[in-house]
Design an enzyme around this catalytic site. Structure first.
Site, short mmCIF file in Angstrom:
data_model
loop_
_atom_site.label_atom_id
_atom_site.label_comp_id
_atom_site.label_asym_id
_atom_site.label_seq_id
_atom_site.Cartn_x
_atom_site.Cartn_y
_atom_site.Cartn_z
N TYR A 264 0.82 -1.21 0.00
CA TYR A 264 0.00 0.00 0.00
C TYR A 264 0.85 1.26 0.00
CZ TYR A 264 -4.38 -2.43 -0.08
OH TYR A 264 -5.44 -3.19 -0.51
N HIS A 429 -5.55 -3.30 6.67
CA HIS A 429 -4.83 -4.26 5.82
C HIS A 429 -3.76 -5.02 6.60
CE1 HIS A 429 -6.88 -3.25 2.18
NE2 HIS A 429 -6.61 -1.96 2.30
#
Lengths: 788, 788
Positions: A264, A429
């Site tokens: 990410y 996440h």
């Protein structure tokens, strides 16, 4: 938890920052009339690039290639379909392609001044201007972040980040009424949708917020709407509680580590560096790239360094094929290279990365990189200086760390990397993988992390989003190489609980022979704390350097538990030096919850249970354990090398062999393999293991070398704060050679925040005895050859 | 079975050949005194090479690299251990390394004339001369082919093939007594051991025999012992029943196909071409390379062509990582390139292969290739002309064929290859895989063959030899993509029975748009015959060329049986368009024998069983089947492309999903996946399938294209001798396009041996009707777009 008065100070600081920002914005607002292009590329860039495309070289090649690509579609009909599909579906991919095509045609207009490119962008924008006002929310929208053109607002923001740049390229070719049509038909409505109509996402200190603020802020620069820039920087209330500056303050640690991990980080990097570059052009007085001690440059460098052999470390929710050649990092590297800043001493490493990326951008910064690559000769070849590093986690750098150990025992050998994850949870996440490790050698994953359970944009696989197995398997602790207590994940698999805690890094040390680190956590389970110490070392035996990994995991509790320590290995099982009971005619899942339901139990074993019945916990420290108490598992990786995991087995540790794939009705999981060390009914336990790369399997050239482990013996003895590890290595032709590795646990650099300047090379002397002889050393460790 | 009078003629021919050979041998014997080197390299080669190592280029680089490699060991002590280990073990690998080191040092002596290299070879040979006479049979010997230095005589022959060349390089540097010591101590004893003491292997028409005869014959040339050359050529009795010439007569088909398949063909090639080159140098009047219509050149070319993307087709017992860069083929390609023969029209393809091999040999032929590579420019780049081909099997070319279909729909796309195995059994290394197929696309295996179950030279895996699972799994029919009747392998898994029979090739046709073949066998099962017709075609739909594979398998019996047709696919399962009942919480093997015991049954299904209850066999030919009777399975290969297998399902065909690994206590098998179409209680059945490559998955660049199959409908109708296949292709943006493929089964080229000259382009007109309209065509097939 923060203390109240600290919160007040923080709030005051935020307010001051907001006021300063506003003042800057207002003061610049009057002075500047917008010259286009004004975002990532400026007028001088355009002049330089127009010259460069007439000169042979990498930039000219990139231009020619892009031009012929654009020619292939520019004559075709423009398609702007009514949104219908989710990720991977036709309308989704078409709208993604459209913004890319507009961007490419726009830059070609700047470079060639051929009006056909501007007309293409204009006509496509007309179609969007007609379509957009009629659109309801997307039929397949995601609740958390709704879109209109796309199923999620995130994609809508990406559309605007690209499209506003394309518009910036062609704006001067448009009539006033054409501008009016496009700006009021689509650009401002999308900016409004992303900001005032989606306040939760826009104000969020999260990568979705960064995409939205970048899109809206850049729109503000191009359309000369300072209001949009202000809300992008400071949140909708211009209060500085959200917005781009707050994101810069909080989303990266002081080392540039992004709390969700490199997958990410790479994704978030694009809006960060793109908007920052636009701020640099329009508000240079902000010195945005020096903001927070060059935080954006640190973020770019750490993204590069969180990779092995070109691929990012797949920690947390990560798709494993992502690497340094992704467009986001191509853009970031070029922008970093183009900066005039003292913050980068040596840019030559970036040239190496750019060569690996093998994509030259048609920007001013892309041109500078292209010229640097053209100028390189064989003797000036640059190499990115990958080294061992500790990346602190947390916005203040005090929430654990990601530790990357690297080693290259000699230039002819491929390098090793070890990732030791002692970070915070990493928000939604994040995986429940406290003190997990991964190992890489000779270009390949050896001890691995599953990454995310997801097939990006494949509709048949849960619409291309995260699969149910991402939650039931990939996030769970058993999917990682770390301790599982009583078949329950860390923080009982609760993200909110996980976000509250982080491990302590006890020490980190690195030199040319060894990199060592130790970390602890006592919050992953109610009554269990554990400390893991890992060392990647290079041992010289019989004149040859061998890489070895030492892993000591100490578990402590007041109550008895079951402790599982898995190793997820990549390769074909070759051999184990102990008998196994294989389930050859029927398989059952290993457990029922927390990921265990996905593991087929293929074999069980209890090595040395009968041979060494007297070995129990308390003996560990006292006894010299001999070879037959080393449980060895050897596998062969596709890279052609063998790997042996050896662990001291006291006769009461089971080894379970598993294969992934149970309770997976849609075959969503890869059928990977692992073995699990298990002890039952223990309060304390110490897992002591060595991982050893060895040999080579070359069926093409028909030879096999050193297919068996060289590790002959392994002992562990804890003497106060010193771990004393004895081991011997043998080869088929030479006698065994005996070593001792002593590691001092005395001093913690991370916990002593007020004593940061204190060096690792402390002068305290550590004393221990080994084979009845006394030894002493200063510093973190001692590695000695024992001559008998 | 041969008829008696044919046998007599064959015997007479063999006798004449033997007499001629003997006469040639005797006539040359007196005339020639041996000039060294005299095997693969001659004096002129040495002169040329000595010049070339002084000139910059690929050859000089190869020389420098070899020289520095030899320097790395030549100063060390020579180690000639007492034999103890089997393949992969220390003494085995040491003796292998020794002959390679002697060979390398020997050639360096020829090139540099530095005596240190000759002394190294001499001293090592002294050690062998001392050791060898004392050796008993190897302690880990194999019964079938015993060795002394090695566990099998095969390795002993390989030792001598290399060592006699090394000796040939240094012989002129030795004193008479040194020669005496080496020749009587080791060279002649090994030659004697390989021939007179191992008569069964030496006389065998088999690759082990080729290694032995090459070793002994070359020894004869170097030591000037014509007797050894004669027995090598004609067998121990000089009767021509065995020996090298007989091996040339029988081990290759007239097309150069080797009956055990490319893995052993590559292996056997080295002694063939090496000994042949030595014969060419010493007995040029034999024209050995033109023997039997240039059979050795055909063997070299067919070895190259039995590969995809550099790796050999893994049929029969084959280790899958073997490819065209193996040393055997490096040597063969250089020798072929060095020949002065009209048999090769164009050698430029060999340059392409040599570049892929990337290994320049220090031989006269290697020099010629190196110079050709140096002389190439970008515009003269050569490419090996891979094309579709039928390789006849059997020494007379009448025992079936291996059919290789190749297609490249456009230059930007990677090529497809399809292997259709209608060969004879292939002796002891043959698999029970009549009419099996494999498919390759975009550089990867898509529908695959397991190859051999073996870890070459890894001692922990059954001593590095074939694993038990090679017999219980890899050889069995269910391990392949072909018909299994009643869970029993072809010929009931009996090799002797398999060797007696072979399939009939009904036809083979290839042009730029399509390659088609059909073959039948009625001996694999007592009462079942089956015919398979496969077509690899390129279809133009909406202006784009798509590759498609059509597969029609007709089974016929007077009795009812269970018919299974597996597809072993490489990749991750993505989707099926029918419901499955998955065994998520327990796995059991699919069966008990013939390989079925190794398959975990992961899911069962009976697609369309309820939806189309009326569809039975007899309807197949009459009905237009619609989309919902097409059972589709889609997977994603690691090459980033999707593959969909679509089969017409009449509602009574089950589809079983399996994973390999049951009854495999030592994890010897790779856990590969397959699905099996199964019908029960049938006498006749027709399996009709299409395989379709489509789309792209690119998570790095974040796009997914065409993840779903384009095949919308598929129908099959047999009209007399014509298969009429209707199908339509669709895309998301365009309407479906309708096609018909008609294939004539009328004429068989292979069965009409007396009519061989008759072309495939026969003028007979084939008529059929489709959708009530009449069509006609001449030739093998018709592919038409239907406009409605």
């Amino acid at each position: 938890m923060k203390k109240p008065h600290l919160q007040l100070i923080t709030k005051a600081a935020q307010l001051i920052a907001a006021i300063v920002s506003l003042a800057i914005t207002l003061s610049t607002q009057a002075a500047i009339t917008v010259n286009h292009p004004t975002l990532v590329i400026n007028l001088q860039d355009v002049i330089d690039m127009r010259a460069a495309i007439k000169t042979p070289g990498a930039f000219q090649q990139a231009f020619n290639s892009k031009k012929s690509h654009v020619e292939s579609y520019i004559a075709h009909a423009i398609t702007v379909p009514v949104p219908a599909d989710s990720g991977g579906g036709y309308t989704h991919e078409r709208h993604k392609k459209n913004y890319q095509q507009m961007y490419d045609a726009g830059i070609l207009f700047q470079l060639t001044q051929d009006p056909k490119y501007a007309l293409f962008v204009r006509d496509m924008l007309f179609k969007y201007a007609e379509l957009y006002p009629q659109l309801p929310r997307h039929p397949k929208r995601k609740n958390s972040n709704e879109g209109k053109l796309f199923w999620q607002g995130l994609n809508e923001a990406m559309w605007l980040v690209y499209t506003i740049q394309a518009y910036d390229f062609i704006i001067e070719s448009l009539t006033e009424s054409e501008r009016q049509k496009i700006e009021t038909g689509v650009l401002l409505p999308i900016a409004d949708f992303l900001s005032f109509q989606s306040p939760k996402t826009f104000n969020k200190v999260h990568n979705h917020g960064t995409w939205a603020t970048a899109a809206v802020g850049m729109t503000g620069f191009v359309l000369d709407k300072p209001e949009l820039v202000e809300i992008a920087l400071l949140d909708l209330d211009k209060a500085g509680k959200g917005g781009f500056l707050k994101q810069l303050d909080e989303l990266f640690s002081p080392d540039g580590y992004y709390n969700e991990g490199p997958y990410y980080q790479r994704f978030a990097l694009l809006p960060f560096v793109t908007f920052a570059k636009a701020i640099e052009q329009n508000q240079p007085q902000r010195n945005i790239f020096n903001y927070r001690n060059d935080i954006l440059l640190k973020a770019i460098y750490s993204t590069i360094e969180l990779s092995y052999n070109g691929l990012f470390f797949p920690i947390n929710d990560a798709i494993k094929s992502k690497g340094i050649d992704t467009m986001e990092l191509v853009i970031a590297v070029s922008i970093a290279y183009g900066l005039n800043t003292d913050a980068i001493n040596d840019k030559s490493g970036l040239i190496d990365i750019a060569k690996q990326q093998n994509r030259i951008l048609l920007t001013g910064d892309g041109l500078k990189l292209a010229q640097a690559i053209d100028a390189e000769t064989e003797s000036t070849q640059s190499h990115y200086p990958f080294t061992s590093r500790k990346f602190h986690d947390g916005k203040n750098g005090d929430e654990g760390a990601l530790i990357v150990m690297r080693q290259q025992v000699n230039q002819a050998e491929p390098s090793q990397a070890l990732v030791f994850k002692a970070t915070a949870q990493g928000l939604g996440h994040g995986h429940f993988d406290k003190l997990n490790w991964q190992f890489y050698d000779a270009g390949a994953e050896i001890v691995s992390d599953y990454g995310a359970a997801r097939f990006l944009n494949i509709e048949a696989k849960s619409g291309g989003g995260y699969l149910p197995e991402n939650k039931t398997w990939a996030k769970q602790t058993i999917a990682h190489n770390t301790l599982v207590v009583d078949e329950t994940s860390h923080f009982d698999g609760n993200t909110r609980e996980g976000n509250k805690h982080h491990p302590q890094v006890n020490f980190y040390h690195s030199d040319s022979q060894a990199t060592l680190a130790s970390a602890s956590i006592d919050t992953a389970y109610d009554d269990v704390s554990f400390t893991r110490t890992i060392a990647l070392i290079s041992v010289n035996a019989h004149g040859i350097e061998y890489p070895l990994v030492f892993d000591v995991l100490d578990v402590d509790s007041v109550n008895q538990h079951q402790y599982d320590l898995p190793v997820h290995y990549q390769g074909q099982f070759i051999d184990a030096n102990f008998p196994r009971q294989s389930f050859t005619n029927q398989l059952k899942p290993l457990g029922e919850n927390a990921g265990y339901q996905h593991l087929w139990l293929k074999a069980t074993s209890q090595p040395f249970a009968t041979e060494t019945p007297s070995r129990v916990d308390s003996d560990l420290a006292k006894n010299m354990l001999t070879d037959n108490a080393l449980a060895k598992v050897t596998w062969l990786n596709d890279n052609g090398h063998f790997y042996t995991h050896s662990s001291i087995n006291d006769g009461s540790t089971q080894v379970l062999f598993t294969q992934l794939g149970a309770n997976d009705p849609n075959n969503n999981l890869r059928n990977e393999k692992s073995f699990i060390q298990r002890v039952n009914n223990r309060a304390q336990h110490r897992f002591i293991s060595v991982l050893e790369p060895h040999g080579e399997y070359n069926p093409a050239a028909e030879y096999t070398l050193n297919a068996t482990s060289r590790l002959q013996s392994l002992t562990y003895d804890r003497q106060d704060d010193i771990s004393v590890i004895g081991f011997s290595l043998t080869t088929q032709t030479d006698a065994a050679q005996q070593f001792v590795l002593a590691v001092s646990h005395k001093q913690a650099d991370d916990n002593l925040k007020n004593n940061k300047q204190k060096s690792n090379n402390h002068s305290i002397t550590n004393s221990f005895s080994y084979l009845s002889k006394p030894y002493s050393f200063s510093g973190r460790y001692l590695l000695l050859t024992i001559t008998q």
